[in-house]
Enzyme design. Structure first.
Site, PDB file in Angstrom:
ATOM      1  N   CYS A   2      -2.059 -10.321   9.507  1.00  0.00           N
ATOM      2  CA  CYS A   2      -3.096 -11.159  10.096  1.00  0.00           C
ATOM      3  C   CYS A   2      -3.957 -10.393  11.085  1.00  0.00           C
ATOM      4  O   CYS A   2      -3.468  -9.527  11.809  1.00  0.00           O
ATOM      5  CB  CYS A   2      -2.458 -12.326  10.846  1.00  0.00           C
ATOM      6  SG  CYS A   2      -1.413 -13.327   9.816  1.00  0.00           S
ATOM      7  N   ARG A  27      -6.591  -4.461   7.247  1.00  0.00           N
ATOM      8  CA  ARG A  27      -5.199  -4.765   7.585  1.00  0.00           C
ATOM      9  C   ARG A  27      -4.481  -5.510   6.461  1.00  0.00           C
ATOM     10  O   ARG A  27      -3.256  -5.538   6.436  1.00  0.00           O
ATOM     11  CB  ARG A  27      -5.149  -5.627   8.859  1.00  0.00           C
ATOM     12  CG  ARG A  27      -5.597  -4.898  10.105  1.00  0.00           C
ATOM     13  CD  ARG A  27      -5.762  -5.872  11.257  1.00  0.00           C
ATOM     14  NE  ARG A  27      -4.495  -6.409  11.706  1.00  0.00           N
ATOM     15  CZ  ARG A  27      -3.722  -5.866  12.638  1.00  0.00           C
ATOM     16  NH1 ARG A  27      -4.093  -4.745  13.217  1.00  0.00           N
ATOM     17  NH2 ARG A  27      -2.605  -6.438  13.005  1.00  0.00           N
ATOM     18  N   ASN A  99      -0.965 -14.469  14.959  1.00  0.00           N
ATOM     19  CA  ASN A  99      -0.382 -13.411  14.139  1.00  0.00           C
ATOM     20  C   ASN A  99       1.072 -13.297  14.562  1.00  0.00           C
ATOM     21  O   ASN A  99       1.349 -13.137  15.745  1.00  0.00           O
ATOM     22  CB  ASN A  99      -1.141 -12.089  14.396  1.00  0.00           C
ATOM     23  CG  ASN A  99      -0.476 -10.899  13.726  1.00  0.00           C
ATOM     24  OD1 ASN A  99       0.367 -11.061  12.849  1.00  0.00           O
ATOM     25  ND2 ASN A  99      -0.848  -9.703  14.148  1.00  0.00           N
ATOM     26  N   GLY A 100       1.983 -13.390  13.606  1.00  0.00           N
ATOM     27  CA  GLY A 100       3.406 -13.305  13.952  1.00  0.00           C
ATOM     28  C   GLY A 100       4.164 -14.416  13.255  1.00  0.00           C
ATOM     29  O   GLY A 100       3.638 -15.083  12.366  1.00  0.00           O
ATOM     30  N   GLU A 485       6.286  10.590  -1.701  1.00  0.00           N
ATOM     31  CA  GLU A 485       5.004  10.124  -1.159  1.00  0.00           C
ATOM     32  C   GLU A 485       3.943  10.048  -2.263  1.00  0.00           C
ATOM     33  O   GLU A 485       3.136   9.118  -2.300  1.00  0.00           O
ATOM     34  CB  GLU A 485       4.580  11.049  -0.003  1.00  0.00           C
ATOM     35  CG  GLU A 485       3.238  10.764   0.638  1.00  0.00           C
ATOM     36  CD  GLU A 485       3.065   9.363   1.214  1.00  0.00           C
ATOM     37  OE1 GLU A 485       4.054   8.613   1.320  1.00  0.00           O
ATOM     38  OE2 GLU A 485       1.916   9.007   1.530  1.00  0.00           O
ATOM     39  N   LYS A 489       1.972   6.650  -3.258  1.00  0.00           N
ATOM     40  CA  LYS A 489       0.503   6.534  -3.268  1.00  0.00           C
ATOM     41  C   LYS A 489       0.037   5.899  -4.567  1.00  0.00           C
ATOM     42  O   LYS A 489      -0.800   5.008  -4.569  1.00  0.00           O
ATOM     43  CB  LYS A 489      -0.183   7.907  -3.132  1.00  0.00           C
ATOM     44  CG  LYS A 489      -0.218   8.535  -1.762  1.00  0.00           C
ATOM     45  CD  LYS A 489      -1.015   7.807  -0.731  1.00  0.00           C
ATOM     46  CE  LYS A 489      -0.280   6.715  -0.054  1.00  0.00           C
ATOM     47  NZ  LYS A 489       0.601   6.838   0.999  1.00  0.00           N
ATOM     48  N   GLU A 492       1.069   2.119  -4.855  1.00  0.00           N
ATOM     49  CA  GLU A 492       0.361   1.271  -3.890  1.00  0.00           C
ATOM     50  C   GLU A 492      -1.033   0.890  -4.370  1.00  0.00           C
ATOM     51  O   GLU A 492      -1.446  -0.251  -4.234  1.00  0.00           O
ATOM     52  CB  GLU A 492       0.179   2.025  -2.561  1.00  0.00           C
ATOM     53  CG  GLU A 492       1.369   2.013  -1.646  1.00  0.00           C
ATOM     54  CD  GLU A 492       1.106   2.789  -0.366  1.00  0.00           C
ATOM     55  OE1 GLU A 492       1.411   2.267   0.698  1.00  0.00           O
ATOM     56  OE2 GLU A 492       0.588   3.932  -0.423  1.00  0.00           O
ATOM     57  N   HIS A 508      20.412  12.845 -13.859  1.00  0.00           N
ATOM     58  CA  HIS A 508      21.386  11.773 -13.612  1.00  0.00           C
ATOM     59  C   HIS A 508      20.786  10.382 -13.828  1.00  0.00           C
ATOM     60  O   HIS A 508      21.212   9.427 -13.198  1.00  0.00           O
ATOM     61  CB  HIS A 508      21.956  11.913 -12.198  1.00  0.00           C
ATOM     62  CG  HIS A 508      22.592  13.242 -11.973  1.00  0.00           C
ATOM     63  ND1 HIS A 508      23.793  13.595 -12.560  1.00  0.00           N
ATOM     64  CD2 HIS A 508      22.170  14.321 -11.282  1.00  0.00           C
ATOM     65  CE1 HIS A 508      24.090  14.841 -12.206  1.00  0.00           C
ATOM     66  NE2 HIS A 508      23.126  15.301 -11.438  1.00  0.00           N
ATOM     67  N   LYS A 607      -1.897  -3.115   6.109  1.00  0.00           N
ATOM     68  CA  LYS A 607      -1.949  -1.813   6.773  1.00  0.00           C
ATOM     69  C   LYS A 607      -0.928  -1.734   7.889  1.00  0.00           C
ATOM     70  O   LYS A 607      -0.310  -0.716   8.121  1.00  0.00           O
ATOM     71  CB  LYS A 607      -3.366  -1.600   7.324  1.00  0.00           C
ATOM     72  CG  LYS A 607      -3.584  -0.282   8.037  1.00  0.00           C
ATOM     73  CD  LYS A 607      -3.619   0.848   7.046  1.00  0.00           C
ATOM     74  CE  LYS A 607      -3.703   2.209   7.706  1.00  0.00           C
ATOM     75  NZ  LYS A 607      -3.304   3.261   6.765  1.00  0.00           N
TER      76      LYS A 607
HETATM   77  C1  G6P Z   1       2.656  -0.490   5.702  1.00  0.00           C
HETATM   78  C2  G6P Z   1       1.503   0.370   5.235  1.00  0.00           C
HETATM   79  C3  G6P Z   1       2.003   1.769   4.908  1.00  0.00           C
HETATM   80  C4  G6P Z   1       2.726   2.358   6.105  1.00  0.00           C
HETATM   81  C5  G6P Z   1       3.851   1.447   6.590  1.00  0.00           C
HETATM   82  C6  G6P Z   1       4.411   1.908   7.934  1.00  0.00           C
HETATM   83  O1  G6P Z   1       3.508  -0.743   4.636  1.00  0.00           O
HETATM   84  O2  G6P Z   1       0.875  -0.199   4.105  1.00  0.00           O
HETATM   85  O3  G6P Z   1       0.910   2.606   4.568  1.00  0.00           O
HETATM   86  O4  G6P Z   1       3.241   3.612   5.777  1.00  0.00           O
HETATM   87  O5  G6P Z   1       3.363   0.115   6.771  1.00  0.00           O
HETATM   88  O6  G6P Z   1       3.396   1.767   8.884  1.00  0.00           O
HETATM   89  P1  G6P Z   1       3.293   2.568  10.229  1.00  0.00           P
HETATM   90  O7  G6P Z   1       2.022   2.067  10.863  1.00  0.00           O
HETATM   91  O8  G6P Z   1       4.512   2.222  11.030  1.00  0.00           O
HETATM   92  O9  G6P Z   1       3.232   4.010   9.908  1.00  0.00           O
END
Ligand code: G6P
Length: 612
Positions: A2, A27, A99-100, A485, A489, A492, A508, A607
């Site tokens: 949010c 976000r 938000n929360g 990673e 990517k 996502e 395995h 985000k």
């Molecule tokens: C969310 C984002 C990721 C991020 C993760 C941890 O899932 O979409 O891109 O790596 O949170 O976020 P932070 O702000 O703690 O690195």
């Protein structure tokens, strides 16, 4: 998650609010709304994008100089217009954005229902709106006191802004666990979940602490109190980021811009810290904790998502060059599994946003158990940067694309600097190797630049594999986290299923998946385990898998075996993640673009994950 924007001042509120919502789109959200005070209190909200809200209000009255606005990422109740914020209280005199998560909302809701309250939505937020109304009416207190009293009954996390028809010159904002920042300008006050909607109006900001209430009144100074009524003195900070960093600057997407910013963001992460001429690394932010780190029995790194992958690179670095045992933990697991932590441990929490709820909770737990907690954060003034004993900012600049790119390489850069500093203090690296490493690290941004200018090879490979249903990413040693990673990517932003594995683990299980339709990405750079990776490539080729290999410039062995290769400049293996992750970011980006995906705002993702 949010997003909150609010304004009170002398300017027209609506343009400020809607523009702020656009800034917060990154976000992640599924509905949007706004409430404006102009004589009466009006609430407009829609499911979907901020642009839909913008269109919806075109023929509506959006006058007024006080307002609150919100982008919602659904937790209680599906994403629809009714559940969108702002929420009115029952008499429609109060509106609130939140938000929360209010954990005890159902108990409060039952009590309010017994007292005759009716609810329109399934949200916990509407419960809070009615609770505030109830306190206001039954206890006959002012709006700010009603908010404080109501919040004392609430269990959970919140960042809220409350607006009331009966208090036309006032906004009341409060937070616990969810981020909130207040901008102080000549024309009035700006409130937001993070500084991005505020930067264009003022650089003077105050970050609210947990259980603090801000009372924002037209023509008056900011008043800060705890929810228990204790006065607090606002600490005004100056924002470092500027407006340019929030624009796309000619790129099609923020993600691509951020990928291309990496030579600079890595340089910025090293600035003043990598002292090649002096033959040392200086980390001002943790200088008082260096001995703690040196003497620590072990280091525990906690994070989520991409930041967790950075921790894995950190583990290799700290163990390899600084000979310090490291455990890497998902913050969400760590916090609930009764971990063994003592005052001899140092916990390093890594977070781009500095707001991730699980990471924050892991920090609190580690502190309770007496550990020293250091942070590596990108967002200055964020909750995690304030909750840790000390820390190092990554200085990568704002990251808007939901899929993290430059923040990851900046985190790895900082971890590399930390490991090198430790190695220097502990004498675990021979002097000449240390000096060589300093020089090589200084060359990394130029090498990243070279990787970025790949003559469109990643675009070409993306075209070949854009219709794949699965991808496998394999790497070993320092490049195992890079494989994880790379896979993250891709999934996502393109929604292609992808898995990362240590290359030798393929035998395995994942090897069963390999056939002529399975693209396998290998990080097969020239390092001490190169030959082993070559064998793994052979195993894939023997089963007709399609191999895309990241290789060191000049490699011929893998070139002859792989279907596609992407070259990266030669470097010491400890720096390879900084180079090898770049083509994987680009590959994911181009595949997602070719599949028509919303690269900067992938479905369901947020985000900054401010709820657990
Ligand atoms: C969310 C984002 C990721 C991020 C993760 C941890 O899932 O979409 O891109 O790596 O949170 O976020 P932070 O702000 O703690 O690195």
């Amino acid at each position: 998650m949010c997003g909150i924007v609010a304004y009170i001042g002398t300017k027209k509120a609506f343009p400020i609010l809607i523009n702020g919502l656009y800034r917060l789109e990154y976000r992640g959200y599924d509905s949007a709304g706004v409430a404006l005070l102009n004589g009466g209190l009006k609430v407009y909200k829609t499911k979907g994008k901020v642009s839909e809200l913008d269109t919806f209000v075109k023929d509506k009255d959006t006058d007024g100089t006080v307002g609150i606005a919100h982008t919602r990422w659904a937790t209680h109740g599906e994403p629809n217009q009714i559940n969108a914020h702002p929420h009115y209280s029952m008499n429609k005199k109060i509106a609130i954005i939140h938000n929360g998560i209010i954990e005890n909302y159902s108990t409060i809701k039952e009590e309010l229902k017994n007292r005759g309250y009716k609810f329109q939505s399934e949200t916990d937020t509407e419960v809070l709106a009615n609770l505030i109304e109830d306190v206001l009416l039954t206890e006959k207190v002012s709006l700010k006191d009603a908010v404080a009293i109501a919040l004392q009954q609430v269990i959970g996390a919140y960042a809220i802004v409350v607006i009331s028809e009966d208090y036309p010159d006032m906004l009341v904002a409060a937070r616990k666990g969810s981020p909130m920042v207040i901008g102080i300008a000549e024309d009035g006050f700006y409130v937001a979940s993070d500084a991005t909607p505020i930067i264009e109006h003022t650089k003077n900001v105050v970050y609210l602490d947990d259980e603090e209430i801000a009372i924002l009144e037209k023509g008056k100074d900011l008043v800060l109190k705890t929810i228990k009524g204790k006065n607090k003195t606002p600490y005004i900070q100056e924002l470092e980021w500027n407006l340019n960093t929030l624009e796309k600057g000619g790129f099609d997407h923020f993600m691509l811009k951020e990928i291309y910013e990496q030579p600079d963001s890595i340089r910025d992460s090293m600035r003043g810290r990598l002292r090649v001429k002096e033959g040392k690394v200086v980390l001002g932010g943790i200088i008082d904790y260096e001995q703690k780190l040196v003497n620590a029995e072990r280091i525990i790194m906690v994070a989520c998502g991409t930041s967790w992958h950075a921790c894995l690179v950190g583990e290799y670095l700290f163990e390899d060059i600084a000979r310090k045992p490291v455990e890497v933990e998902y913050a969400s697991e760590f916090r609930y599994r009764n971990p063994i932590i003592t005052e001899k441990d140092v916990v390093i929490a890594i977070s781009q946003s500095g707001e991730t709820a699980d990471t924050l909770a892991a920090i609190e737990l580690a502190k309770e158990k007496g550990a020293t907690v250091l942070g590596i954060c990108n967002v200055v003034g964020s909750s995690i940067s304030r909750a840790t004993h000390a820390g190092i900012y990554t200085h990568a600049g704002p990251e808007i694309g939901v899929a993290s790119t430059k923040a990851f390489t900046a985190q790895v850069t900082v971890l590399t600097l930390m490991a090198m500093r430790m190695a220097q203090l502990k004498g675990t690296m021979p002097k000449n190797k240390f000096i060589q490493a300093l020089h090589e690290m200084e060359r990394i941004p130029d090498k990243v630049e070279k990787v970025l200018n790949d003559g469109d090879i990643t675009k070409f490979i993306a075209q070949e594999f854009k219709d794949a249903s699965n991808f496998l990413y394999l790497g070993r040693g320092y490049n195992f986290p890079v494989a994880l990673e790379g896979a993250l990517k891709l999934k996502e932003i393109s929604y292609i299923h992808a898995e990362g594995y240590p290359a030798a683990e393929m035998k395995h299980g994942p090897i069963a998946l390999i056939d002529e339709n399975m693209p396998v990405v290998f990080i097969a750079t020239k390092n001490p385990i190169y030959e082993k990776v070559v064998s793994n490539i052979q195993e894939v080729k023997a089963r007709n898998g399609k191999v895309i290999a990241i290789v060191t410039e000049g490699d011929t062995t893998v070139k002859n075996m792989a279907d596609f290769v992407i070259e990266i400049p030669e470097t010491d293996e400890m720096f390879e993640p900084l180079l090898a992750s770049i083509p994987l970011q680009k590959l994911a980006y181009y595949i997602a673009v070719l599949r028509g995906c919303n690269v900067d705002q992938p479905r369901n993702l947020a985000k900054s994950v401010t709820v657990e």
